[in-house]
Design a protein around this motif. Sequence first.
Motif, short mmCIF file in Angstrom:
data_model
loop_
_atom_site.label_atom_id
_atom_site.label_comp_id
_atom_site.label_asym_id
_atom_site.label_seq_id
_atom_site.Cartn_x
_atom_site.Cartn_y
_atom_site.Cartn_z
N GLY A 181 0.76 -1.25 0.00
CA GLY A 181 0.00 0.00 0.00
C GLY A 181 0.79 1.29 0.00
O GLY A 181 0.18 2.36 0.08
N LEU A 182 2.11 1.23 -0.07
CA LEU A 182 2.92 2.44 0.08
C LEU A 182 2.49 3.56 -0.86
O LEU A 182 2.32 4.71 -0.45
CB LEU A 182 4.40 2.10 -0.15
CG LEU A 182 5.39 3.27 -0.19
CD1 LEU A 182 5.34 4.10 1.08
CD2 LEU A 182 6.81 2.74 -0.42
N ARG A 183 2.31 3.26 -2.13
CA ARG A 183 2.00 4.31 -3.11
C ARG A 183 0.59 4.85 -2.98
O ARG A 183 0.28 5.89 -3.55
CB ARG A 183 2.22 3.76 -4.53
CG ARG A 183 1.30 2.63 -4.90
CD ARG A 183 1.67 2.04 -6.25
NE ARG A 183 3.04 1.53 -6.24
CZ ARG A 183 3.70 1.21 -7.35
NH1 ARG A 183 3.14 1.35 -8.52
NH2 ARG A 183 4.92 0.74 -7.27
N ARG A 184 -0.28 4.14 -2.26
CA ARG A 184 -1.68 4.58 -2.14
C ARG A 184 -2.01 5.11 -0.74
O ARG A 184 -3.13 5.56 -0.51
CB ARG A 184 -2.62 3.41 -2.46
CG ARG A 184 -2.37 2.78 -3.82
CD ARG A 184 -2.83 3.67 -4.96
NE ARG A 184 -2.39 3.15 -6.25
CZ ARG A 184 -2.96 2.16 -6.93
NH1 ARG A 184 -4.00 1.53 -6.41
NH2 ARG A 184 -2.50 1.79 -8.09
N ALA A 185 -1.07 5.04 0.17
CA ALA A 185 -1.33 5.44 1.54
C ALA A 185 -1.41 6.96 1.68
O ALA A 185 -0.98 7.71 0.79
CB ALA A 185 -0.26 4.89 2.47
N GLN A 186 -1.96 7.41 2.81
CA GLN A 186 -2.11 8.84 3.07
C GLN A 186 -0.79 9.42 3.57
O GLN A 186 -0.60 9.64 4.76
CB GLN A 186 -3.23 9.09 4.08
CG GLN A 186 -4.61 8.89 3.50
CD GLN A 186 -5.14 7.48 3.69
OE1 GLN A 186 -4.38 6.56 3.90
NE2 GLN A 186 -6.44 7.31 3.62
N GLY A 190 1.67 7.85 7.03
CA GLY A 190 0.57 6.89 6.96
C GLY A 190 1.02 5.57 6.37
O GLY A 190 0.60 4.50 6.81
N ALA A 191 1.90 5.63 5.38
CA ALA A 191 2.41 4.41 4.75
C ALA A 191 3.24 3.59 5.72
O ALA A 191 3.11 2.36 5.78
CB ALA A 191 3.24 4.78 3.53
N LEU A 192 4.10 4.25 6.49
CA LEU A 192 4.92 3.53 7.47
C LEU A 192 4.06 2.91 8.56
O LEU A 192 4.27 1.77 8.98
CB LEU A 192 5.95 4.47 8.08
CG LEU A 192 7.14 4.84 7.19
CD1 LEU A 192 7.97 5.96 7.82
CD2 LEU A 192 8.02 3.61 6.93
N LEU A 210 11.58 1.14 3.62
CA LEU A 210 11.90 1.89 4.84
C LEU A 210 11.25 1.25 6.06
O LEU A 210 11.86 1.19 7.13
CB LEU A 210 11.43 3.35 4.70
CG LEU A 210 11.74 4.27 5.89
CD1 LEU A 210 13.24 4.30 6.20
CD2 LEU A 210 11.23 5.68 5.63
N ALA A 211 10.04 0.73 5.90
CA ALA A 211 9.39 0.03 7.02
C ALA A 211 10.19 -1.21 7.39
O ALA A 211 10.30 -1.56 8.58
CB ALA A 211 7.96 -0.35 6.64
N GLY A 212 10.75 -1.87 6.39
CA GLY A 212 11.59 -3.03 6.68
C GLY A 212 12.80 -2.65 7.50
O GLY A 212 13.16 -3.33 8.46
N LYS A 213 13.43 -1.53 7.13
CA LYS A 213 14.60 -1.07 7.87
C LYS A 213 14.25 -0.65 9.29
O LYS A 213 14.94 -1.01 10.26
CB LYS A 213 15.25 0.10 7.13
CG LYS A 213 16.44 0.69 7.87
CD LYS A 213 16.96 1.95 7.19
CE LYS A 213 18.09 2.58 8.00
NZ LYS A 213 18.56 3.85 7.42
N LEU A 214 13.18 0.11 9.45
CA LEU A 214 12.83 0.67 10.75
C LEU A 214 12.26 -0.36 11.71
O LEU A 214 12.52 -0.31 12.92
CB LEU A 214 11.83 1.81 10.58
CG LEU A 214 12.33 3.08 9.87
CD1 LEU A 214 11.19 4.08 9.70
CD2 LEU A 214 13.48 3.72 10.64
N PHE A 215 11.46 -1.29 11.19
CA PHE A 215 10.70 -2.17 12.07
C PHE A 215 11.06 -3.64 11.94
O PHE A 215 10.45 -4.48 12.62
CB PHE A 215 9.20 -1.98 11.82
CG PHE A 215 8.75 -0.55 11.85
CD1 PHE A 215 9.03 0.26 12.94
CD2 PHE A 215 8.04 0.00 10.79
CE1 PHE A 215 8.62 1.58 12.97
CE2 PHE A 215 7.62 1.32 10.81
CZ PHE A 215 7.92 2.12 11.91
N GLY A 216 12.00 -3.98 11.06
CA GLY A 216 12.38 -5.38 10.92
C GLY A 216 11.33 -6.24 10.24
O GLY A 216 11.29 -7.45 10.42
#
Length: 501
Positions: A181-186, A190-192, A210-216
Amino acid sequence: MSDLENRKVGNDSSEITTMGCNGLVQALLTDLYQITMAYSYWKCGKMNDESVFDLFFRKNPFQGEFTIFAGLDECIKLVQSFHFSDSDIEYLKTVMPFTTDPEFFTYLRTISTKEVTLFAVPEGEVVFPKVPLITVTGPLAVVQLLETPLLNLVNYASLVATNAARFRLAAGPEKILLEFGLRRAQGPDGALSASRYCYLGGFDGTSNVLAGKLFGIPVKGTHAHAFVTAFINLQDVKFRFLMSADGKRQSDFVDLCLKYQQELHSVIDFLSDQVVEGELAAFISYALAFPTGFLALIDTYDVIRSGLPNFCTVAMALHELGYQAQGIRLDSGDLSYLSKVVKSKFIKIAEHYKLPWFENLNIVASNDINEDTIHSLNQQGHTISCFGIGTHLVTCQKQPALGCVFKLVEVNKKARIKLSEDVEKVTIPGKKNVYRLYGADGTALVDLLQDSAEQPPRVGQRVLCRHPFQETKRAYVIPAAVKQLHIPWWENDKIVQYLPT
């Protein structure tokens, strides 16, 4: 430093710490009326009154029967770091009326959460309407100032985690669910949040790097239609050679693919002159780049006449060199029918070449999928093994907000209630303890709210449970087990529980 290393359980000399806080989550992330109320409390000397606030919601989202509580970790980070900076104060001086007492700004600058206590249901727990998800106690003005950011952090997190859980229930426990959903998120934040809380709600991975890096969170992805259309013919494949998996021989991979194209047309019934050469070139190029992770998007031109034959051609060439393809993705068309056709061709190749693994290749489906789409596919029958879900998941199109509220329920040991002609909006007064009562078979039966001064329910002893507003709804329960849902997370100016990753 790893996330686990960064979240240490403290003792008398050390505190439990959290991951780096989102820079947007700060004291000024609030509504102006919180500041004006704080000023009024301060002006009339009530700012230090002992207060109790409950954060809860009134209806389960998506016309459902449950909600997943999420966002607690970020709420604790907010409380931990809550303060007004010098620049915050200077800005507030421009916003507040000129009649504001200057000493109020001195008071704001010294505000802290050292006298605040935060009790909450553990993050990820199933929760229900009217049950306080979070209870915050402390000085009236300080807790009032926490209202808006706490609501902001819980509302969307719990909504999207619940949405993810509903997709998981629809798909079943065996299917792979990926958040796309990254490209469609607010927006980026909101995407993260969507990536993080969809994972909490039951998804297996995300496309959001980026979510992978930040949150594993595991990150997944292959290629788009643009990659396929970027290739016109086999002359676009500039580097043709691929080393075998055992490193013993190098082969002209294009020639190997053309060999299998001639073999396969009689096995899976396709015409070599109907496949799109540019698509084959794209698949060959992608396989050369990712021989151990080849998963192709096969609907750019024609799934049955071109995309599927081209994928199988490249997959068999990879096999000869000791590699195993991963599968295909469908992003359009009749997903039920196409997935069955794909599966049938995989089975034919598996039987012809005696390769059992080939019939179990992944069939990934995307294409604007929602919860109802999955239920419909289940009714029609399908062979999809993985769903990539974006827009309907992260934007929660069925319901855009959860509707959590933050209400004062006690001040200076006196219970407070908000009345309304709408019974649903009447609050449950007083500081409360929350218990979940279980039956002998381990099934959760009911969540029980009690005044904090009442004796807790006991195993084996009958408890009268009454609906707070509907007098006729009542039942005696004899619990086989009792679980206290509210536990302290922030107390005595420090985090007092281990925060899971």
